[in-house]
Design an enzyme around this catalytic site. Sequence first.
Site, PDB file in Angstrom:
ATOM      1  N   GLY A 165       0.797  -1.228   0.000  1.00  0.00           N
ATOM      2  CA  GLY A 165       0.000   0.000   0.000  1.00  0.00           C
ATOM      3  C   GLY A 165       0.826   1.274   0.000  1.00  0.00           C
ATOM      4  O   GLY A 165       0.279   2.370  -0.079  1.00  0.00           O
ATOM      5  N   GLU A 200      -1.400   0.441 -13.603  1.00  0.00           N
ATOM      6  CA  GLU A 200      -2.315  -0.703 -13.590  1.00  0.00           C
ATOM      7  C   GLU A 200      -3.742  -0.216 -13.698  1.00  0.00           C
ATOM      8  O   GLU A 200      -4.047   0.900 -13.292  1.00  0.00           O
ATOM      9  CB  GLU A 200      -2.243  -1.408 -12.221  1.00  0.00           C
ATOM     10  CG  GLU A 200      -1.248  -2.492 -12.088  1.00  0.00           C
ATOM     11  CD  GLU A 200      -1.299  -3.106 -10.682  1.00  0.00           C
ATOM     12  OE1 GLU A 200      -0.325  -3.755 -10.354  1.00  0.00           O
ATOM     13  OE2 GLU A 200      -2.286  -2.929  -9.937  1.00  0.00           O
ATOM     14  N   HIS A 208      -9.321  -8.345  -0.337  1.00  0.00           N
ATOM     15  CA  HIS A 208      -7.941  -8.808  -0.199  1.00  0.00           C
ATOM     16  C   HIS A 208      -7.991 -10.225   0.365  1.00  0.00           C
ATOM     17  O   HIS A 208      -8.360 -10.409   1.519  1.00  0.00           O
ATOM     18  CB  HIS A 208      -7.174  -7.866   0.747  1.00  0.00           C
ATOM     19  CG  HIS A 208      -5.793  -8.332   1.101  1.00  0.00           C
ATOM     20  ND1 HIS A 208      -4.715  -7.488   1.150  1.00  0.00           N
ATOM     21  CD2 HIS A 208      -5.314  -9.547   1.431  1.00  0.00           C
ATOM     22  CE1 HIS A 208      -3.637  -8.175   1.489  1.00  0.00           C
ATOM     23  NE2 HIS A 208      -3.970  -9.433   1.678  1.00  0.00           N
ATOM     24  N   GLU A 275      -0.647 -12.577  -2.136  1.00  0.00           N
ATOM     25  CA  GLU A 275      -1.781 -11.663  -1.971  1.00  0.00           C
ATOM     26  C   GLU A 275      -2.522 -11.534  -3.289  1.00  0.00           C
ATOM     27  O   GLU A 275      -1.899 -11.291  -4.329  1.00  0.00           O
ATOM     28  CB  GLU A 275      -1.283 -10.262  -1.603  1.00  0.00           C
ATOM     29  CG  GLU A 275      -0.863 -10.060  -0.184  1.00  0.00           C
ATOM     30  CD  GLU A 275      -0.554  -8.589   0.097  1.00  0.00           C
ATOM     31  OE1 GLU A 275       0.230  -8.350   1.021  1.00  0.00           O
ATOM     32  OE2 GLU A 275      -1.068  -7.695  -0.607  1.00  0.00           O
ATOM     33  N   ARG A 292       7.784 -14.032   3.811  1.00  0.00           N
ATOM     34  CA  ARG A 292       8.062 -14.166   5.247  1.00  0.00           C
ATOM     35  C   ARG A 292       6.866 -14.826   5.912  1.00  0.00           C
ATOM     36  O   ARG A 292       5.824 -15.012   5.282  1.00  0.00           O
ATOM     37  CB  ARG A 292       8.247 -12.762   5.845  1.00  0.00           C
ATOM     38  CG  ARG A 292       6.991 -11.909   5.617  1.00  0.00           C
ATOM     39  CD  ARG A 292       6.935 -10.640   6.423  1.00  0.00           C
ATOM     40  NE  ARG A 292       5.601 -10.071   6.349  1.00  0.00           N
ATOM     41  CZ  ARG A 292       5.172  -9.247   5.407  1.00  0.00           C
ATOM     42  NH1 ARG A 292       5.978  -8.870   4.441  1.00  0.00           N
ATOM     43  NH2 ARG A 292       3.926  -8.802   5.416  1.00  0.00           N
ATOM     44  N   VAL A 295       1.990 -11.722  10.197  1.00  0.00           N
ATOM     45  CA  VAL A 295       1.337 -11.467  11.488  1.00  0.00           C
ATOM     46  C   VAL A 295       0.162 -12.433  11.683  1.00  0.00           C
ATOM     47  O   VAL A 295      -0.002 -13.025  12.752  1.00  0.00           O
ATOM     48  CB  VAL A 295       0.830 -10.010  11.554  1.00  0.00           C
ATOM     49  CG1 VAL A 295       0.019  -9.773  12.829  1.00  0.00           C
ATOM     50  CG2 VAL A 295       1.984  -9.018  11.455  1.00  0.00           C
TER      51      VAL A 295
HETATM   52  C1  MV4 Z   1      -4.786  -1.916  -5.890  1.00  0.00           C
HETATM   53  C2  MV4 Z   1      -6.099  -1.513  -5.600  1.00  0.00           C
HETATM   54  C3  MV4 Z   1      -6.944  -1.310  -6.670  1.00  0.00           C
HETATM   55  N1  MV4 Z   1      -6.506  -1.479  -7.921  1.00  0.00           N
HETATM   56  N2  MV4 Z   1      -4.399  -2.080  -7.165  1.00  0.00           N
HETATM   57  C4  MV4 Z   1      -3.147  -1.781  -1.390  1.00  0.00           C
HETATM   58  C5  MV4 Z   1      -2.115  -2.639  -0.767  1.00  0.00           C
HETATM   59  C6  MV4 Z   1      -1.243  -3.060  -1.873  1.00  0.00           C
HETATM   60  N3  MV4 Z   1      -0.768  -4.399  -1.644  1.00  0.00           N
HETATM   61  C7  MV4 Z   1      -2.084  -2.935  -3.098  1.00  0.00           C
HETATM   62  N4  MV4 Z   1      -3.260  -2.224  -2.728  1.00  0.00           N
HETATM   63  C8  MV4 Z   1      -4.244  -1.979  -3.632  1.00  0.00           C
HETATM   64  N5  MV4 Z   1      -3.898  -2.141  -4.935  1.00  0.00           N
HETATM   65  C9  MV4 Z   1      -5.251  -1.850  -8.149  1.00  0.00           C
HETATM   66  N6  MV4 Z   1      -4.835  -2.005  -9.399  1.00  0.00           N
HETATM   67  C10 MV4 Z   1      -6.484  -1.356  -4.279  1.00  0.00           C
HETATM   68  C11 MV4 Z   1      -5.550  -1.576  -3.282  1.00  0.00           C
HETATM   69  C12 MV4 Z   1      -6.019  -1.366  -1.953  1.00  0.00           C
HETATM   70  C13 MV4 Z   1      -6.059  -2.384  -1.018  1.00  0.00           C
HETATM   71  C14 MV4 Z   1      -5.614  -3.657  -1.303  1.00  0.00           C
HETATM   72  C15 MV4 Z   1      -5.647  -4.646  -0.355  1.00  0.00           C
HETATM   73  C16 MV4 Z   1      -6.151  -4.375   0.899  1.00  0.00           C
HETATM   74  C17 MV4 Z   1      -6.588  -3.124   1.219  1.00  0.00           C
HETATM   75  C18 MV4 Z   1      -6.543  -2.113   0.278  1.00  0.00           C
HETATM   76  C19 MV4 Z   1      -7.003  -0.845   0.624  1.00  0.00           C
HETATM   77  C20 MV4 Z   1      -6.958   0.148  -0.304  1.00  0.00           C
HETATM   78  C21 MV4 Z   1      -6.455  -0.104  -1.587  1.00  0.00           C
END
Ligand code: MV4
Length: 508
Positions: A165, A200, A208, A275, A292, A295
């Site tokens: 994030g 993207e 998630h 993820e 890894r 948590v």
């Molecule tokens: C995104 C997304 C929407 N579209 N990518 C946030 C954590 C990071 N690992 C990637 N994240 C996101 N990527 C695209 N193309 C929305 C998020 C995101 C999110 C993802 C997982 C868990 C919580 C989140 C909260 C806000 C945004």
Amino acid sequence: MFRKILVANRGEIAVRVIRTCREMGIRTVAVYSDADRGALHVRMADEAVRVGPAPSSESYLRIDRILEAARVTGAEAIHPGYGFLSERAPFVEACEAAGLAFIGPRPAAISAMGDKTEARRRMIEAGVPVVPGMEQPEADGQKAKEFARSIGFPVMIKAAAGGGGRGMRRVDSEEEFDAAFAAAQREALAGFGDDRVYVEKFLEKPRHVEIQIFADQHGNCIHLFERECSVQRRHQKVIEESPSPILDEDLRRRMGEVAVRAARAVDYVGAGTCEFLVDANRNFYFLEMNTRLQVEHPVTELRCGVDLVRWQIEVASGLPLPMQQEDLVPKGHAIEARINAEDPARNFMPSPGKITYLRLPGGPNTRIDSGVYPGYTVPMAYDSMIAKLIVWAPDRVQAIARMKRALSEFVVKGITTNIGYLKQILAHPEFESGDYDTTFLARRGDELRADGNGELARVALVASAVYQFQIDKNRARRLEMAAQGASAARSRWAEMGRLRALGRGGVR
Ligand code: MV4
């Protein structure tokens, strides 16, 4: 098997690792900073070595001092926990150069997954679905805008060196693109020392969902099903559960197979997590891999009935995985809540300080992984998570009831915690329905934050009881007066004075 392991971490995860080592008959070495001299992991380890002053950059992140601590104590392996040095390929190389086993993946796997565009390329090559977007970072803003137009807005600009994030920017229209792109590059350079960014497709309201995988040094690789992690606040997970309320058996199997393919593509060894974002149509896309132990690993431990830290140690010592895919039979429902020293009423500001009283929940299938004890002072220097509460029950409804019950037993005094906030999330209809996504806490934040500890309700209850008591007392007195005539209307003091004067009792 190793005889002595150095745990290069602190807090609850250091305690967690030490516990399994004790069960395996392996001696442990804790490391600590000046802020952690009295910490629980130091008390629980067989030996402890100071590695520097409070700031982690001068203690828990100092590769030289950690390796020196291993050398002087004769440790044979290092468990990195999560955070700190756990995903630093140079640390793994330094361990190996010093003749120490690193309990985790090979440095090449960490590096490949650490660079988000390289990870995407490798995943595409392996047939793993990724979010539609660039395969290479793009330095030219005009070319990037052209690409964004071709896939359609909204898009997400992400830092190649980012993750979790950090270093992301949503762009809704072509007009906003140039400024956002330049800002993303600047932020990436400032945040990671690397200005490479890529574009993207932006997914709306994704969930998630992550898959726990495990691989040994003999080519075996399995998955341990999913964890639903959509209850997040500013990219910090708050509550995790398994199974995910939205997966069906078919999607679960397909995601598990894809996660194993992802791990195999980078020759993964040890515990890892893939993820995924899952969209409203249940399409799933690989996002990143955490190389890894995480948590929230106890959620998987309770659902699958395994000890993942034991597996990590066995695999690092060269043993094969103790189970095959078909042997794993997930059962029931597990939920984890993270207990943080923070104040929901003050924008979740950290609330370090001395724990003057602590009562931990207990009871059936109720697990606490904690790094604190009564009288301990939570230092300011580190993460605010002080404990994890994990429950298991035969189904989701019972698991939620059990978590609520356990939270109601949890008492922490001296510092402020998010326990009241967690109770409110668990009681929220959107959480209860299971139909929530990653935008849940942001959308419902105001309802959940107000009076996070139920403090106002308690004050109101006491105030109303006192008020009612006064009314009842006054009414009783009026009735008494009416019944006994005017003489009874005198105050009790006057009445007692009168009785004493008459030699018939009263105050002596
Ligand atoms: C995104 C997304 C929407 N579209 N990518 C946030 C954590 C990071 N690992 C990637 N994240 C996101 N990527 C695209 N193309 C929305 C998020 C995101 C999110 C993802 C997982 C868990 C919580 C989140 C909260 C806000 C945004």
